[in-house]
Design a protein around this motif. Sequence first.
Motif, mmCIF file in Angstrom:
data_model
loop_
_atom_site.group_PDB
_atom_site.id
_atom_site.type_symbol
_atom_site.label_atom_id
_atom_site.label_comp_id
_atom_site.label_asym_id
_atom_site.label_seq_id
_atom_site.Cartn_x
_atom_site.Cartn_y
_atom_site.Cartn_z
ATOM 1 N N ILE A 104 0.537 -1.005 -0.347
ATOM 2 C CA ILE A 104 0.060 0.110 -0.022
ATOM 3 C C ILE A 104 0.876 1.453 0.019
ATOM 4 O O ILE A 104 1.392 1.358 0.598
ATOM 5 N N LEU A 105 0.813 2.056 -0.941
ATOM 6 C CA LEU A 105 1.507 3.378 -1.100
ATOM 7 C C LEU A 105 0.036 4.207 -1.106
ATOM 8 O O LEU A 105 -0.602 4.349 -1.412
ATOM 9 N N LYS A 106 1.102 6.072 -0.207
ATOM 10 C CA LYS A 106 0.067 7.182 -0.888
ATOM 11 C C LYS A 106 0.480 7.465 -1.881
ATOM 12 O O LYS A 106 1.659 7.675 -2.404
ATOM 13 N N LYS A 107 -0.921 8.122 -2.825
ATOM 14 C CA LYS A 107 -0.955 8.433 -4.440
ATOM 15 C C LYS A 107 -0.316 9.348 -3.895
ATOM 16 O O LYS A 107 -0.092 10.857 -3.177
ATOM 17 N N ALA A 108 0.752 10.487 -5.675
ATOM 18 C CA ALA A 108 1.078 12.047 -5.660
ATOM 19 C C ALA A 108 -0.205 12.508 -5.677
ATOM 20 O O ALA A 108 -0.200 12.842 -6.530
ATOM 21 N N GLY A 109 0.404 13.671 -4.813
ATOM 22 C CA GLY A 109 -0.356 14.347 -5.218
ATOM 23 C C GLY A 109 -1.847 14.486 -5.106
ATOM 24 O O GLY A 109 -2.306 14.983 -4.929
ATOM 25 N N GLU A 110 -2.490 13.460 -4.667
ATOM 26 C CA GLU A 110 -3.895 13.263 -4.597
ATOM 27 C C GLU A 110 -4.384 12.870 -2.865
ATOM 28 O O GLU A 110 -3.525 11.980 -2.946
ATOM 29 N N PRO A 111 -5.907 13.144 -2.907
ATOM 30 C CA PRO A 111 -6.075 12.361 -2.050
ATOM 31 C C PRO A 111 -5.716 10.409 -1.570
ATOM 32 O O PRO A 111 -6.120 10.346 -2.544
ATOM 33 N N GLY A 112 -6.005 9.896 -0.895
ATOM 34 C CA GLY A 112 -5.846 8.077 -0.598
ATOM 35 C C GLY A 112 -4.517 8.098 -1.193
ATOM 36 O O GLY A 112 -3.476 8.138 -0.984
ATOM 37 N N THR A 115 7.397 -3.100 -13.485
ATOM 38 C CA THR A 115 8.547 -2.936 -14.636
ATOM 39 C C THR A 115 9.411 -2.394 -14.673
ATOM 40 O O THR A 115 10.435 -2.414 -14.958
ATOM 41 N N GLU A 116 9.194 -0.867 -14.272
ATOM 42 C CA GLU A 116 9.686 0.081 -13.801
ATOM 43 C C GLU A 116 9.900 0.648 -12.381
ATOM 44 O O GLU A 116 8.327 1.332 -12.416
ATOM 45 N N PRO A 139 8.412 15.309 -4.475
ATOM 46 C CA PRO A 139 9.085 14.020 -3.589
ATOM 47 C C PRO A 139 8.482 12.797 -4.330
ATOM 48 O O PRO A 139 7.798 12.615 -3.673
ATOM 49 N N TYR A 140 8.252 12.449 -5.863
ATOM 50 C CA TYR A 140 7.399 11.919 -6.713
ATOM 51 C C TYR A 140 7.898 11.117 -7.371
ATOM 52 O O TYR A 140 8.960 10.859 -7.900
ATOM 53 N N HIS A 172 1.641 0.769 -18.067
ATOM 54 C CA HIS A 172 0.598 2.268 -17.523
ATOM 55 C C HIS A 172 1.298 2.533 -16.144
ATOM 56 O O HIS A 172 2.952 2.151 -15.512
ATOM 57 N N ARG A 173 1.259 3.391 -15.277
ATOM 58 C CA ARG A 173 2.476 4.243 -14.583
ATOM 59 C C ARG A 173 1.349 4.767 -13.957
ATOM 60 O O ARG A 173 0.226 4.815 -13.306
ATOM 61 N N VAL A 174 2.060 4.666 -12.403
ATOM 62 C CA VAL A 174 1.138 5.735 -11.030
ATOM 63 C C VAL A 174 2.179 6.049 -10.431
ATOM 64 O O VAL A 174 3.466 5.975 -10.148
ATOM 65 N N ALA A 175 1.890 7.347 -9.800
ATOM 66 C CA ALA A 175 3.324 8.503 -8.892
ATOM 67 C C ALA A 175 2.578 7.895 -7.675
ATOM 68 O O ALA A 175 1.125 8.341 -7.438
#
Length: 80
Positions: free
Chosen positions: A6-14, A24-25, A32-33, A41-44
Amino acid sequence: MTQFVILKKAGEPGKVAVNPAMVTEVRSASGPYIDVHFGDHRVAVEGSLQHIIALLSRPEGAPRPGPPPPADWLTGHPTP
């Protein structure tokens, strides 16, 4: 069994659940992201590169960090 991190989303709540086996990368992004890639696909997420890599590379079945065990009110030692 699939292990999610579980990771904190960058710049968004949740928060977001990441399956480390699908990553993969991992790249540092602006501020700080950190960008976590799953193929196209990518998630910050928020955190340092070292911290995110440590969380994603924890061996399967390794204990997850959590609250300390409750202490015995009389002795102050952790309860068995």
